[in-house]
Write an enzyme that holds these catalytic residues in place. Sequence first.
Site, PDB file in Angstrom:
ATOM      1  N   ASP A   1      -5.530  -0.829  -8.441  1.00 16.29           N
ATOM      2  CA  ASP A   1      -4.798  -1.038  -9.686  1.00 16.29           C
ATOM      3  C   ASP A   1      -5.647  -0.590 -10.881  1.00 16.29           C
ATOM      4  O   ASP A   1      -6.747  -0.067 -10.695  1.00 16.29           O
ATOM      5  CB  ASP A   1      -4.399  -2.517  -9.768  1.00 16.29           C
ATOM      6  CG  ASP A   1      -5.597  -3.446  -9.877  1.00 16.29           C
ATOM      7  OD1 ASP A   1      -6.707  -3.009 -10.241  1.00 16.29           O
ATOM      8  OD2 ASP A   1      -5.435  -4.647  -9.606  1.00 16.29           O
TER       9      ASP A   1
ATOM     10  N   PRO B   1       9.226 -11.588  12.040  1.00 16.05           N
ATOM     11  CA  PRO B   1       9.223 -11.775  10.585  1.00 16.05           C
ATOM     12  C   PRO B   1       8.281 -12.903  10.154  1.00 16.05           C
ATOM     13  O   PRO B   1       8.034 -13.844  10.903  1.00 16.05           O
ATOM     14  CB  PRO B   1      10.672 -12.134  10.268  1.00 16.05           C
ATOM     15  CG  PRO B   1      11.470 -11.735  11.450  1.00 16.05           C
ATOM     16  CD  PRO B   1      10.556 -11.735  12.627  1.00 16.05           C
TER      17      PRO B   1
END
Lengths: 142, 142, 142, 142
Positions: free
Chosen positions: B16, B59
Amino acid sequence: MFVNRRAVTIEWGDCDPAGIVFYPRYFAMFDASTSYLFSAALGMTKFDMLRRFEVIGYPMVDTGAKFFIPSKFGDVITIETQVTAFRRSSFDVEHRVLRADGQVAIEAYETRVWAARHPEDPDRIKGVPIPDEIFTKLSAGN
Amino acid sequence: MFVNRRAVTIEWGDCDPAGIVFYPRYFAMFDASTSYLFSAALGMTKFDMLRRFEVIGYPMVDTGAKFFIPSKFGDVITIETQVTAFRRSSFDVEHRVLRADGQVAIEAYETRVWAARHPEDPDRIKGVPIPDEIFTKLSAGN
Amino acid sequence: MFVNRRAVTIEWGDCDPAGIVFYPRYFAMFDASTSYLFSAALGMTKFDMLRRFEVIGYPMVDTGAKFFIPSKFGDVITIETQVTAFRRSSFDVEHRVLRADGQVAIEAYETRVWAARHPEDPDRIKGVPIPDEIFTKLSAGN
Amino acid sequence: MFVNRRAVTIEWGDCDPAGIVFYPRYFAMFDASTSYLFSAALGMTKFDMLRRFEVIGYPMVDTGAKFFIPSKFGDVITIETQVTAFRRSSFDVEHRVLRADGQVAIEAYETRVWAARHPEDPDRIKGVPIPDEIFTKLSAGN
């Protein structure tokens, strides 16, 4: 505390071969939600906030999420975000993801540190005191 | 338990504007690490595993991570991954991120559900029993 | 020209609900491939390269890709990357994605600019001359 | 042709260590913009569109973009999207990214194929004729 709510449309590219959101994408949404919370409370973009307070951001030190209901592309979810605690140089955030029917789909927490470049080593970062203005505006009601 | 270790080079696009890894990218790395763990233990790709066991995947139901030391592009980290508990249709995974000097940079946990399409509603997914072969091979030593 | 080849395993999180790679992920792979090319030719990470040459990177000015064969999670592709032209402050890169059977799956091109912070306005970036060392090492054979 | 315009706020996580958008993120935005175009013209989500027309989507066969002006986190851009040509089973899309001051920051093109599972091999996909309703609604003015 100041609360930010925003609607997010789940996109095709957010989803995996099972057709549901690839969960790392939720963390990207939560990171953005924390920024939108600060932007809304302070009335400035994160870019301007970093300049004004001379910090590099609020890196994550601890985060987690519980996923109750999956979402798929085309779904519109609401993300509710608020700071739940301020300490000297760190703070806690909570996110709730609500589905269109109001059911809670995800609950997430974050602990972040208000951080600047280390004065003696620009490659390192260090926690610095959270400014009063941040505390005041994020602690106020909407 | 079977342990998988893999080296990951931090890329420019993982980072970032503060120059450190954007933390949602770590969750993507952890998701891949869980797949590499299963692939290494079972000797097949996730694609083949899903077909063979007639499931849609595993999941995430609960995950979190503590971040101790940031990494930047060009750094090479090691991710160590293992299942720490099996239940009837869910299991726990732990990841540790080690820096080149051996320091622990991140600790993460996951609880996942072994899931198939719901037999009466293909839009929904449901937990199904974890096959013995999965349990046996992931529980064995390397 | 110096050529870099690397194997990339397609991950679950790279793929979309159609079960094939979500194409923006290929561009992230290509960006990393350009970095690996430079790192291999120069013998340093991108982080060290940026410091040494006092640039902010090589932002993209023009890129495109033709997709011939889709890939799915578990597939291993090879990405071949080389610079095809150098100009004063910009250069062209080509990537070829090969499948395990040798078939070309994707062809991509890039034009990038070698860029530094603008001396009079640190918010802007400007092209600067590509150093001889970059030209020489990337132009040499492997 | 039907045109879709949408505002996109550039997020921290869209940006790289140079502080500007990591360009693969633009392709993810463009993919979403194509979906929003179809959703707006057809009045249904992509999820519902795929079910209704029994296709797996419109995979990319050729795309590219020219980047004129970088954007940074906090910036709000507008993405304008329209189909520029329809063929039997493929179509072209153009995106323009406009900055707040009206300047064109990016121009991008796409060629996509309207695709279904191959009837004899569900692992493969094949182009199928674009339905009249798609052609008509996307070709109409707004």
